[in-house]
Scaffold this motif. Structure first.
Motif, mmCIF file in Angstrom:
data_model
loop_
_atom_site.group_PDB
_atom_site.id
_atom_site.type_symbol
_atom_site.label_atom_id
_atom_site.label_comp_id
_atom_site.label_asym_id
_atom_site.label_seq_id
_atom_site.Cartn_x
_atom_site.Cartn_y
_atom_site.Cartn_z
ATOM 1 N N ASN A 254 0.815 -1.207 0.000
ATOM 2 C CA ASN A 254 0.000 0.000 0.000
ATOM 3 C C ASN A 254 0.859 1.274 0.000
ATOM 4 O O ASN A 254 0.402 2.343 0.382
ATOM 5 C CB ASN A 254 -0.938 0.010 1.205
ATOM 6 N N HIS A 256 3.053 3.700 -2.545
ATOM 7 C CA HIS A 256 2.939 3.924 -3.984
ATOM 8 C C HIS A 256 3.975 4.914 -4.509
ATOM 9 O O HIS A 256 4.240 5.950 -3.894
ATOM 10 C CB HIS A 256 1.535 4.424 -4.317
ATOM 11 N N ARG A 258 4.912 7.168 -7.860
ATOM 12 C CA ARG A 258 4.368 7.748 -9.099
ATOM 13 C C ARG A 258 5.443 8.681 -9.682
ATOM 14 O O ARG A 258 5.917 9.596 -9.002
ATOM 15 C CB ARG A 258 3.092 8.550 -8.830
ATOM 16 N N VAL A 268 3.330 3.897 -12.610
ATOM 17 C CA VAL A 268 2.382 3.652 -11.528
ATOM 18 C C VAL A 268 2.755 2.327 -10.890
ATOM 19 O O VAL A 268 2.470 1.259 -11.440
ATOM 20 C CB VAL A 268 0.927 3.628 -12.049
ATOM 21 N N GLU A 269 3.417 2.385 -9.748
ATOM 22 C CA GLU A 269 3.888 1.162 -9.119
ATOM 23 C C GLU A 269 3.714 1.226 -7.611
ATOM 24 O O GLU A 269 3.652 2.319 -7.026
ATOM 25 C CB GLU A 269 5.360 0.909 -9.451
ATOM 26 N N ALA A 270 3.656 0.049 -7.008
ATOM 27 C CA ALA A 270 3.707 -0.083 -5.560
ATOM 28 C C ALA A 270 5.070 -0.627 -5.177
ATOM 29 O O ALA A 270 5.755 -1.270 -5.982
ATOM 30 C CB ALA A 270 2.609 -1.021 -5.074
ATOM 31 N N GLN A 289 -4.786 -1.604 -5.815
ATOM 32 C CA GLN A 289 -3.382 -1.207 -5.781
ATOM 33 C C GLN A 289 -3.039 -0.281 -6.937
ATOM 34 O O GLN A 289 -2.349 0.722 -6.755
ATOM 35 C CB GLN A 289 -2.470 -2.441 -5.820
ATOM 36 N N GLY A 292 -4.192 3.117 -6.267
ATOM 37 C CA GLY A 292 -3.580 3.782 -5.124
ATOM 38 C C GLY A 292 -4.450 3.749 -3.879
ATOM 39 O O GLY A 292 -4.131 4.428 -2.904
ATOM 40 N N ASP A 357 1.427 6.711 0.843
ATOM 41 C CA ASP A 357 0.693 5.514 1.245
ATOM 42 C C ASP A 357 -0.719 5.929 1.602
ATOM 43 O O ASP A 357 -1.163 7.040 1.252
ATOM 44 C CB ASP A 357 1.408 4.772 2.387
ATOM 45 N N THR A 453 -2.881 8.461 -1.552
ATOM 46 C CA THR A 453 -2.349 8.417 -2.913
ATOM 47 C C THR A 453 -3.435 8.871 -3.886
ATOM 48 O O THR A 453 -4.482 8.225 -3.995
ATOM 49 C CB THR A 453 -1.888 7.003 -3.280
#
Length: 880
Positions: A254, A256, A258, A268-270, A289, A292, A357, A453
Motif C-alpha cells: 500500500n 505507492h 508515481r 504507476v507502481e507499488a 493497488q 492507489g 501511502d 495516494t
C-alpha cells in the motif's frame, strides 16, 4: 461608480483547479487608485473572491501604479475575474468568501509555522533544514527538507584521485516577507557547508529559498536561487538538489510510487507489486493497488498470495535521470548493494514524482525540468519507515559542471592585442575576466501534500500545473489604456499594410521559438537565451565564434519579447520572455564579487566576455516580469542594482578605447558616464527603484541627471558627461558632440519615452527630441542644427523609431514619412536581400530548410521587432 478591470487566464480556458493559489501583477492609470487597499476581486458572475493586494509601484503623485494581487487556492476557478477599485469603499465592505480559511503565521523564538487551512509547515529559524515538518490535516507528509550539493575537486581526465564531498545547506536567516490573510511568503538564506567535519569549514553556494503559501492551498511553491562562488579551475559541481524525508506506515503493497514521464504518462507502481504474479490475489486487490487505494483486508485475498508476500521483492529505490533535452531513463532496485533494473525510457520527462501511502505523502514538481537538464528524481528507502525523495536540479550522474574558460587567451595580454581579437572573432577577451564567480541560477518547484495516494489523473494535473503554473493577466487593451511601458499599442490588423507587418512579427517570433527547439538551446546555464548570429557555411549558429555565440541581451531581445507579449497577450510569447528574463537576470549578471551588478556581453560562454556593463544588467529588461507577476526573486535582482552607479569606480566600461585611459582616475573627480547605454541603464535603475520604494536617492539622481542632460549645450548628442558620484549630478559644462549607434538600442528609447510622459521637464524633452530628430536627419540638417554632421550613424532601421518619436511629438508628417523610409531602408537583411517596400510589404517568410535559412541575427530581429512595434504606435497612421 468604481472602475473595474477584467482579467483572464493567460493560457485560455480556466484550469480545473488552482491547488496553490495564484498571484499576478497589474497596473492602474495615474491618479485613479489611491492604494492597494482599494482593490477588490469578483468572479465572472459578480461574486466576491477573497484576495490580497499590495503595492508594487506608485506614480509620482503617490497613486497606485502597479499592484500585486493574490487569490487563494480555488477548486473551480472562474473563466475570468474582475478587479474593482473603489476608494470610497471601507476595507471590510467586501467580505472574504465564506469557505476561506486565512493563512496564519505563528512565530516563536526558534520556529515559524505557516498554516493554509489544509497544510502546515514548520520552519526552523536556523540549522540544516528548510523546514522540519510539512503536514496535511495533522498527518506529517514530509520532514527535514534540506538542500544538498556535491563538490568534486577535479575531472576524471586529470591525473590523481578525484574526490567528491557532500555538502548540506545551512540556513542562517529566516524572514517573513508577507503574512496573509490570502498569501504568505517566507524567505530563507544560507550557504552550503560540508557534511564531514574533516572537510574543514569551507562554505559555498549561497542560496535564497522562498516558500509561497496561499489560503486553502494543498501545495506550496518553492523558489530556489543560488550563486556560484566556486573556483572554476578546481571546483566542479557534481550535484545540487532538494531532499525530503517522507514517513511511510502502511504495508509495502500500500505504498505507492508515481513518476511522470513524457506527454502525461506515468509510472504507476507499488513498493511491493501484486499484479503480474503467478498467483492472482484477486481482481479487487489488483484494482485497488493500481488506483492507489488501500487494498482489501489480506484475509479476503487468495491465500496462495497472502501467504507468500515475504517472497515478493520490495522495490525501495527509484531513479529518473534526464541528462539531455531528448532522453530520460527510469530504473529501480530493491535496495543498496543490489543491481538496478531498467524500467523504461523516453524523451522529455515532466519533472514530477510522488511517494505516498494510505495516510498521505509528498509530490514534487520541478519546473522546466528537461529544459534545464541535467536533472534527476530519486526515491530511496521506500521499503523503510521513511523514504527519501531528492529532486536533483543538477544530476549527480551527469558530467561534473565545468565552468573553466574555454581557451588559453591566445596571447591577448594587452588592450591592443585584445582589440585585434575583437576584429576577428568579435570576442572582447581580457585575462581573468572569463570568470563565472558571482553568476546565479533560479529554479521553481511545487510541493504537494497528499492525504492519500491520489488518482493518476489528479497527479497528472499536478505535474502539469507545476510545469506550467496558471497565471492571470490583464488584457493588452487594458494594459495599453493605463499608460505603462511607453510607446506601444495592441496588435492591429485593420489594414493590409498593418496586417503584413504583424505577420512578419509573428513569423520572427515563431522562427526563434522554432530555433530553440531545433538547435536545442536548453541546459542548466543556457535555457532562456538565444544565439547571436548564424553561420551560413556550416549551417549552424556561431556557437563557437567569440562574440557571435550566446546573445546575452545584445540589442535587447528581452524588450522585443516583452513588448510583443504586451501587444498580443500570447501565452507562448510570455513563457519565452519569462525564460529569457530568468536567464539573463541570473546567469548573465554578477551577484557578488567585484563585478556585482554588471552583466557580461555576448560570448561563447555567458560569463566569458571582458565587457562587464550595465547595459546587460539593466532593470529595463527585468521590470516587465516583476510588474506583471509580482515575482519577489526578480525584485531581489532589481534591488541589487540600486547603487549601480558605484560600479564605475571599479571598472571603466570603455577602458580599452578611452583616449585618456592611462591617466583616467575616477577616484580623483567626476566619472565619465555615457549618455546612451550607461545613463539609460542608470535611469532604468533609478526609475524602477523610485517607483518601487520612493527612495529619495534614486528619485533625486534620476531627476537631477535628467535636468543636467537638458542643460548640456548638445544634450544627448554630447555622448558622455562627467558624473559626480557623491552628488549624483552631471557637469553641464561639457561641449562636445559624439554619438554611437549603440546608445539607443539597449533600452534608452523605451525609458526616455516613459520619462517624458512621467516627469514634467521641458528641457530634457527638448534634448531627447533633438537627438531623435537629428540622428537620421540629413547631414545638411545636422550641420544647420549643431554645426557639424554626426558620425557613427548605423542601425538605420532600429533608429527609425527615434524619428517616429520626434514625428509623433511634433506632429510632423514629413518626419513620419522619413521614419518609415528609414525603417524600409534598413530592412533588407530580413528579406533575403530583397527590397523592403513600405507600400508593398512582402508576405511573411516561410521557414526554409537549414540550407536556405533566412539571413537574420538576433540583433537584427530584436531591433526590427521594436522598430515595427514603436513605429506602428507612433506614426502608424501613415500606413492608412
Amino acid at each position: 461608480m468604481a472602475d473595474s478591470t477584467p482579467i483572464r487566464w493567460i493560457d485560455g480556458p480556466a484550469p480545473t483547479e488552482i491547488s496553490g493559489g495564484c498571484t499576478w501583477g497589474m497596473p492602474f492609470a495615474r491618479g485613479t487608485v489611491p492604494g492597494a487597499e482599494a482593490l477588490r476581486v469578483t468572479d465572472s458572475s459578480g461574486a466576491p473572491v477573497s484576495s490580497q493586494a499590495w503595492p508594487l509601484a506608485t506614480w509620482p503623485d503617490g497613486s497606485l501604479k502597479w499592484a500585486g494581487i493574490a487569490l487563494p487556492a480555488l477548486s473551480s476557478p472562474a473563466d475570468t475575474f474582475v478587479v474593482t477599485s473603489d476608494a470610497g469603499t471601507p476595507a471590510d465592505a467586501s467580505p472574504p468568501a465564506s469557505d476561506l480559511t486565512p493563512v496564519t503565521v505563528t512565530e516563536s523564538a526558534d520556529t515559524l509555522t505557516v498554516d493554509t487551512g489544509v497544510l502546515r509547515m514548520v520552519i526552523n529559524r536556523s540549522g540544516s533544514t528548510l523546514f522540519s515538518n510539512l503536514s496535511r490535516d495533522g498527518a506529517t507528509v514530509a520532514r527535514d527538507a534540506r538542500l544538498v550539493s556535491l563538490l568534486q575537486d577535479g575531472t576524471p581526465e586529470e591525473a590523481g584521485t578525484v574526490r567528491r564531498d557532500a555538502f548540506t545547506g545551512q540556513v542562517s536567516a529566516v524572514v517573513l516577507e508577507q503574512s496573509g490573510p490570502v498569501r504568505a511568503v517566507v524567505r530563507l538564506e544560507g550557504t552550503h557547508r560540508p557534511d564531514a567535519p574533516a572537510d574543514g569549514k569551507r562554505e559555498w553556494l549561497p542560496f535564497v529559498v522562498r516558500f509561497y503559501f496561499h489560503a486553502n492551498a494543498r501545495s506550496v511553491r518553492m523558489v530556489h536561487s543560488f550563486i556560484w562562488d566556486g573556483d572554476a579551475e578546481r571546483d566542479f559541481l557534481a550535484g545540487l538538489g532538494v531532499r525530503f524525508s517522507v514517513p511511510l506506515e502502511a504495508e509495502l503493497h500500500n505504498r505507492h510510487i508515481r513518476i511522470a514521464g513524457a506527454d502525461g504518462g506515468f509510472l504507476v507502481e507499488a513498493v511491493r507489486g501484486l499484479t503480474g504474479l503467478r498467483r492472482d490475489p484477486g481482481a479487487e486487490v489488483r484494482k485497488a493497488q493500481i488506483a492507489g487505494r488501500a487494498t482489501p483486508s489480506e484475509q479476503t485475498w487468495n491465500p496462495e498470495v497472502s501467504g507468500r508476500l515475504q517472497l515478493i521483492p520490495a522495490w525501495g529505490d527509484y531513479t529518473l535521470s534526464q541528462l539531455s533535452a531528448d532522453g530520460f531513463e527510469l530504473r529501480k532496485r530493491t535496495a543498496p548493494g543490489h543491481g538496478w533494473v531498467g524500467i523504461s525510457g523516453g524523451t522529455r520527462a515532466a519533472g514530477f514524482c510522488s511517494v505516498s501511502d494510505t495516510r498521505g505523502g509528498l509530490g514534487v514538481g520541478v519546473r522546466d525540468f528537461w529544459q534545464s537538464h541535467p536533472g534527476q528524481l530519486d526515491i530511496r528507502g521506500a521499503a523503510c519507515s521513511a523514504a527519501t525523495l531528492t529532486a536533483w536540479l543538477y544530476s549527480p550522474e551527469a558530467q561534473p559542471m565545468d565552468l573553466r574558460f574555454y581557451h588559453d587567451g591566445l596571447g591577448q595580454d594587452t588592450f591592443e592585442e585584445q582589440l585585434e581579437g575583437l576584429e576577428i572573432t568579435y570576442e572582447d577577451y581580457e585575462p581573468g575576466f572569463g570568470n563565472p564567480t558571482g553568476i546565479a541560477r533560479t529554479h521553481e518547484l511545487t510541493l504537494f501534500a497528499y492525504e492519500s495516494t491520489p488518482p493518476t489523473e489528479s497527479l497528472a494535473a499536478d505535474a502539469a500545473s507545476a510545469s506550467t503554473p496558471a497565471l492571470l493577466q490583464a488584457t493588452p487593451g487594458y494594459l495599453h489604456s493605463v499608460g505603462v511601458f511607453g510607446d506601444w499599442a495592441p496588435v492591429d490588423r485593420s489594414t493590409p499594410a498593418r496586417a503584413r507587418l504583424e505577420d512578419r512579427l509573428d513569423f520572427l517570433f515563431d522562427f526563434y521559438a522554432g530555433q530553440v527547439e531545433q538547435r536545442r538551446w536548453y541546459g542548466f546555464w543556457n535555457y532562456g537565451d538565444v544565439m547571436h548570429t548564424y553561420d551560413f557555411d556550416r549551417h549552424v549558429w556561431r556557437y563557437d565564434v567569440g562574440g557571435y555565440a550566446w546573445d546575452n541581451s545584445e540589442l535587447s531581445p528581452d524588450l522585443w519579447l516583452w513588448y510583443s507579449y504586451l501587444r498580443s497577450g500570447r501565452a507562448d510569447i510570455f513563457r519565452f520572455a519569462e525564460a529569457m528574463t530568468r536567464h539573463t537576470g541570473e546567469v548573465d549578471v554578477y551577484h557578488l564579487g567585484p563585478w556585482k551588478g554588471l552583466g557580461s556581453r555576448h560570448n561563447v560562454q555567458h560569463w566569458g566576455c571582458s565587457a562587464k556593463q550595465l547595459r546587460i544588467s539593466t532593470p529595463a529588461y527585468r521590470r516587465f516580469y516583476y510588474y506583471l507577476t509580482a515575482d519577489e526573486r526578480t525584485g531581489d535582482l532589481l534591488t541589487e542594482l540600486v547603487d549601480s552607479d558605484q560600479n564605475f569606480l571599479g571598472l571603466d566600461p570603455v577602458r580599452k578605447v578611452r583616449p585618456d585611459a592611462d591617466t583616467y582616475r575616477p577616484n580623483r573627480g567626476a566619472l565619465g558616464v555615457g549618455l546612451g547605454t550607461d545613463w539609460g541603464s542608470l535611469a532604468a535603475t533609478w526609475l524602477t527603484d523610485w517607483e518601487r520604494t520612493d527612495n529619495p536617492r534614486s528619485r533625486d539622481r534620476l531627476l537631477g541627471t535628467m535636468a543636467d542632460i537638458g542643460t548640456l549645450k548638445y544634450g544627448f548628442l554630447t555622448g558622455e558627461a562627467l558624473y559626480d558620484l557623491d552628488k549624483g549630478r552631471f557637469d553641464t559644462g561639457r561641449e562636445q558632440i559624439s554619438v554611437s549607434h549603440l546608445s539607443a538600442v539597449f533600452g534608452l528609447v523605451e525609458i526616455c519615452s516613459e520619462l517624458v510622459d512621467l516627469v514634467d521637464d521641458p528641457q530634457f524633452e527638448r534634448a531627447w527630441l533633438q537627438y531623435c530628430r537629428l540622428f537620421l536627419a540629413t547631414k545638411e540638417e545636422q550641420v544647420a542644427a549643431v554645426g557639424q554632421a554626426l558620425e557613427g550613424i548605423y542601425l538605420t532601421q532600429a533608429h527609425s523609431r527615434l524619428t517616429a518619436y520626434a514625428a509623433a511629438r511634433l506632429q510632423d508628417r514629413d518626419l513620419a514619412a522619413r521614419a518609415w523610409e528609414a525603417f524600409a531602408e534598413g530592412g533588407e537583411h530580413l528579406n533575403h536581400g530583397s527590397a523592403f517596400s513600405l507600400r508593398q510589404i512582402e508576405p511573411p517568410l516561410v521557414l526554409q530548410p537549414v540550407a536556405e535559412a533566412p539571413t537574420v541575427s538576433t540583433n537584427d530581429t530584436a531591433q526590427f521587432g521594436l522598430a515595427v512595434i514603436q513605429n506602428l504606435a507612433l506614426v502608424g497612421s501613415y500606413l492608412e
